[in-house]
Design a protein around this motif. Structure first.
Motif, PDB file in Angstrom:
ATOM      1  N   LEU A 270      24.687  -1.521 -12.479  1.00  0.00           N
ATOM      2  CA  LEU A 270      25.403  -1.455 -10.973  1.00  0.00           C
ATOM      3  C   LEU A 270      26.699  -1.075 -11.172  1.00  0.00           C
ATOM      4  N   PHE A 271      27.552  -1.413 -12.236  1.00  0.00           N
ATOM      5  CA  PHE A 271      28.977  -0.872 -12.214  1.00  0.00           C
ATOM      6  C   PHE A 271      28.765   0.444 -12.675  1.00  0.00           C
ATOM      7  N   MET A 272      27.997   1.192 -13.481  1.00  0.00           N
ATOM      8  CA  MET A 272      27.866   2.572 -13.641  1.00  0.00           C
ATOM      9  C   MET A 272      27.763   3.461 -12.455  1.00  0.00           C
ATOM     10  N   SER A 273      26.832   2.872 -11.550  1.00  0.00           N
ATOM     11  CA  SER A 273      26.655   3.532 -10.378  1.00  0.00           C
ATOM     12  C   SER A 273      27.703   3.536  -9.350  1.00  0.00           C
ATOM     13  N   TYR A 274      28.317   2.505  -9.279  1.00  0.00           N
ATOM     14  CA  TYR A 274      29.718   2.603  -8.417  1.00  0.00           C
ATOM     15  C   TYR A 274      30.656   3.294  -9.073  1.00  0.00           C
ATOM     16  N   TYR A 275      30.980   3.309 -10.211  1.00  0.00           N
ATOM     17  CA  TYR A 275      32.030   3.830 -10.854  1.00  0.00           C
ATOM     18  C   TYR A 275      31.864   5.364 -10.868  1.00  0.00           C
ATOM     19  N   MET A 276      30.706   5.856 -11.190  1.00  0.00           N
ATOM     20  CA  MET A 276      30.578   7.218 -11.230  1.00  0.00           C
ATOM     21  C   MET A 276      30.640   7.751 -10.000  1.00  0.00           C
ATOM     22  N   ASP A 278      32.175   6.356  -6.921  1.00  0.00           N
ATOM     23  CA  ASP A 278      33.127   6.112  -6.312  1.00  0.00           C
ATOM     24  C   ASP A 278      34.589   6.437  -7.062  1.00  0.00           C
ATOM     25  N   GLN A 279      34.630   6.446  -8.392  1.00  0.00           N
ATOM     26  CA  GLN A 279      35.889   6.759  -8.915  1.00  0.00           C
ATOM     27  C   GLN A 279      35.732   7.893  -9.501  1.00  0.00           C
ATOM     28  N   LEU A 280      34.549   8.453 -10.049  1.00  0.00           N
ATOM     29  CA  LEU A 280      34.509   9.813 -10.579  1.00  0.00           C
ATOM     30  C   LEU A 280      34.143  10.846  -9.489  1.00  0.00           C
ATOM     31  N   GLY A 281      33.735  10.295  -8.319  1.00  0.00           N
ATOM     32  CA  GLY A 281      33.305  11.234  -7.079  1.00  0.00           C
ATOM     33  C   GLY A 281      31.913  11.927  -7.483  1.00  0.00           C
ATOM     34  N   TYR A 282      31.121  11.331  -8.351  1.00  0.00           N
ATOM     35  CA  TYR A 282      29.783  12.154  -8.713  1.00  0.00           C
ATOM     36  C   TYR A 282      28.742  12.102  -7.296  1.00  0.00           C
ATOM     37  N   PRO A 284      25.326  11.208  -5.966  1.00  0.00           N
ATOM     38  CA  PRO A 284      23.919  10.378  -6.630  1.00  0.00           C
ATOM     39  C   PRO A 284      23.278  10.995  -7.644  1.00  0.00           C
ATOM     40  N   LEU A 285      22.687  12.340  -7.461  1.00  0.00           N
ATOM     41  CA  LEU A 285      21.999  13.009  -8.614  1.00  0.00           C
ATOM     42  C   LEU A 285      22.699  13.245  -9.731  1.00  0.00           C
ATOM     43  N   ASN A 286      23.965  13.724  -9.760  1.00  0.00           N
ATOM     44  CA  ASN A 286      24.790  13.569 -10.815  1.00  0.00           C
ATOM     45  C   ASN A 286      24.850  12.349 -11.677  1.00  0.00           C
ATOM     46  N   ALA A 287      24.940  11.232 -10.980  1.00  0.00           N
ATOM     47  CA  ALA A 287      25.151  10.096 -11.485  1.00  0.00           C
ATOM     48  C   ALA A 287      23.996   9.643 -12.379  1.00  0.00           C
ATOM     49  N   GLY A 288      22.569   9.915 -11.626  1.00  0.00           N
ATOM     50  CA  GLY A 288      21.462   9.637 -12.257  1.00  0.00           C
ATOM     51  C   GLY A 288      21.260  10.466 -13.457  1.00  0.00           C
ATOM     52  N   LEU A 289      21.669  11.819 -13.444  1.00  0.00           N
ATOM     53  CA  LEU A 289      21.564  12.809 -14.650  1.00  0.00           C
ATOM     54  C   LEU A 289      22.321  12.045 -15.850  1.00  0.00           C
ATOM     55  N   VAL A 290      23.415  11.354 -15.591  1.00  0.00           N
ATOM     56  CA  VAL A 290      24.191  10.948 -16.592  1.00  0.00           C
ATOM     57  C   VAL A 290      23.311   9.553 -17.200  1.00  0.00           C
ATOM     58  N   LEU A 291      22.910   8.920 -16.424  1.00  0.00           N
ATOM     59  CA  LEU A 291      21.842   7.764 -16.923  1.00  0.00           C
ATOM     60  C   LEU A 291      20.733   8.198 -17.449  1.00  0.00           C
ATOM     61  N   LEU A 292      20.382   9.484 -17.325  1.00  0.00           N
ATOM     62  CA  LEU A 292      19.005  10.018 -17.961  1.00  0.00           C
ATOM     63  C   LEU A 292      19.392  10.055 -19.306  1.00  0.00           C
ATOM     64  N   ILE A 293      20.688  10.245 -19.924  1.00  0.00           N
ATOM     65  CA  ILE A 293      20.873  10.168 -21.454  1.00  0.00           C
ATOM     66  C   ILE A 293      20.427   8.882 -21.856  1.00  0.00           C
ATOM     67  N   HIS A 294      20.679   7.694 -21.049  1.00  0.00           N
ATOM     68  CA  HIS A 294      20.258   6.305 -21.431  1.00  0.00           C
ATOM     69  C   HIS A 294      18.775   6.266 -21.499  1.00  0.00           C
ATOM     70  N   ALA A 295      18.026   6.822 -20.527  1.00  0.00           N
ATOM     71  CA  ALA A 295      16.527   6.917 -20.690  1.00  0.00           C
ATOM     72  C   ALA A 295      16.035   7.616 -21.938  1.00  0.00           C
ATOM     73  N   GLY A 337      39.404   3.718 -17.443  1.00  0.00           N
ATOM     74  CA  GLY A 337      40.632   3.593 -16.418  1.00  0.00           C
ATOM     75  C   GLY A 337      40.509   3.981 -15.348  1.00  0.00           C
ATOM     76  N   SER A 338      41.067   3.971 -14.326  1.00  0.00           N
ATOM     77  CA  SER A 338      40.790   4.557 -13.096  1.00  0.00           C
ATOM     78  C   SER A 338      41.369   6.064 -13.067  1.00  0.00           C
ATOM     79  N   GLY A 339      42.273   6.153 -13.824  1.00  0.00           N
ATOM     80  CA  GLY A 339      42.702   7.663 -13.876  1.00  0.00           C
ATOM     81  C   GLY A 339      42.389   8.372 -15.090  1.00  0.00           C
TER      82      GLY A 339
END
Length: 473
Positions: A270-276, A278-282, A284-295, A337-339
């Protein structure tokens, strides 16, 4: 069985990345958005024990097919949702049918593979799907949200469920058993109500105005209901959870380890989805690709490490190593960190690798140990208890860690440190630090209990006089 497991695990996370889009359209709100996830996890976890017992009564094959078809219907309704209430209700109904489907799949797997080496390989594949499924759900959710809309995160279940049901129906039928006797409905209601009260009570901690009496009443009431459940099960002639299953320390250690692993990891998703986003501006697909590493890491941890070492290396060592690895991955994220710059290489990738390896190892070993040596007429109950441990941990994790994050963010914002973005990220890092600590404690406890694995395990799964033929089940 593997694609069915993928379906129920994937739906625990596929809406995570879609939540910001669904939130914007349906107006979920920061406090209520967790219930799109928690509603599924709550009914799934709360009804698993009765789902396992129903599967034993009607036949696990039949329960498997009914669960698949039933899962498809609320998926369609959820995709058509016109309000937050309809979406949450559809997710709750999905969880109810998943509670019938998941223990049937694990039971069929346990009955089909009994020799230690083939059992290791089979559970490696099954666990790989389970461990990677959560991250695959996030990736698929991102792709569907970007290219088709968030509603397709629910529509996609319909063709998958129907195809798997057809495959199950045409698969040659093997020997099967079913358990006679009445279903302990009262015990099932007590367990479901107790779990629901605790999760709802924890979820109310993140409200703007927390009512201490209400939260206390929910938590205490939930605990009393679960105590009542134990007392009822001790006296019931046909309990939905034979308490003898929990007396084996290694099996109990498996339930504890998987519950705490899911508690920590679902907050992480949950936190990684929102962080990537809302904070990093990714996107949705890019955020999912990062989590593909976890998979991918989860596949390696389950199939190439635990699947090959199961039976050769102590279960205590494998589970302890997996929990410590996942804890280390979460600890890396506490320095966000946020920045921060270049966080992909310095924080996100190491965290995805470590958490994925750990999760894959833990699921493989605990799934096998939780059902090892259980008589055939009790495998459904053991499978349901194992799945219930996962889902209870996940539901508690989303509610508890979201509450920790919201409270920490509010406190940080109140002292005027770092602005809104800094307050949000501070909330995430505090919750992730709590998760890492929970996993360390889980590793120590599971290692102690699983170290007693070979003391008192029963013989491999076997039929007995309480089992009856269940043709077509």
């Amino acid at each position: 069985m593997a694609p069915a497991q993928l379906l129920v695990v994937l739906d625990g996370t596929i809406v995570n990345i879609a939540l910001p889009s669904a939130d914007a359209e349906l107006g979920l709100g920061a406090v209520n958005r967790q219930w799109v996830i928690t509603a599924y996890l709550l009914t799934f976890g709360g009804l698993l024990l009765i789902g396992g017992r129903v599967g034993s009564a009607i036949g696990h094959r039949r329960a498997f097919i009914i669960g698949l078809i039933g899962f498809a219907v609320p998926s369609l309704i959820g995709g058509l949702a016109w309000s937050a209430e309809v979406l949450i209700a559809a997710r709750a109904l999905q969880g109810a049918f998943a509670a019938l489907l998941a223990p049937a799949a694990l039971t069929l797997l346990s009955i089909s593979f009994t020799e230690e080496r083939e059992r290791g390989r089979a559970f490696g594949v099954f666990a790989a799907v389970g461990a990677a499924g959560s991250a695959i759900g996030l990736l698929l959710g991102g792709a569907l949200t970007d290219f088709a809309g968030w509603r397709w995160c629910l529509y996609i279940n319909v063709p998958i469920a129907v195809l798997v049901a057809i495959g199950a129906a045409i698969t040659p039928r093997g020997a099967a058993v079913k358990q006679s006797g009445r279903i302990d409905v009262f015990g099932a209601l007590l367990s479901a109500a107790g779990i629901a009260a605790i999760v709802i009570g924890i979820g109310r901690l993140d409200g703007q105005e927390v009512s201490v009496p209400v939260v206390t009443a929910l938590l205490v009431g939930g605990l009393l209901l679960l105590v009542g459940f134990v007392l009822v099960e001790r006296a019931a002639p046909d309990p939905i959870l034979p308490l003898a299953i929990l007396k084996n320390p290694a099996r109990a250690g498996s339930f504890i380890a998987i519950a705490l692993m899911f508690l920590a990891m679902f907050g992480f998703y949950l936190f990684m989805s929102y962080y990537m986003q809302d904070q990093l501006g990714y996107p949705p697909l890019n955020a999912g690709l990062v989590l593909l590493i976890h998979a991918v890491a989860a596949l390696i941890g389950s199939m190439l490490i635990a699947g090959r070492l199961l039976g050769r290396v102590s279960a205590a060592v494998l589970v302890g190593a997996g929990l410590f690895a996942a804890a280390a991955g979460l600890a890396v994220l506490t320095f966000l960190g946020s920045g921060a710059t270049n966080v992909l290489a310095t924080h996100l990738v190491p965290a995805m690798v470590l958490t994925g390896l750990g999760m894959g190892m833990v699921i493989t070993v605990t799934a096998s140990t939780a059902t090892e040596g259980v008589a055939v007429h009790e495998i459904g109950a053991a499978s349901a208890a194992y799945n219930a441990s996962q889902q209870l941990g996940a539901a508690l994790g989303v509610a508890l860690l979201n509450a920790v994050a919201v409270i920490s963010s509010s406190g940080h914002r109140a002292v005027g440190a770092g602005g809104d973005d800094g307050a949000v990220v501070h909330g995430y890092t505090v919750a992730l630090a709590v998760s890492a600590g929970i996993l360390v404690a889980a590793a120590i406890l599971a290692a102690i209990l699983l170290g007693r694995r070979h003391r008192g395990f029963e013989d491999p799964p076997r039929p007995d006089h309480r089992a009856e033929p269940a043709h077509g089940s």
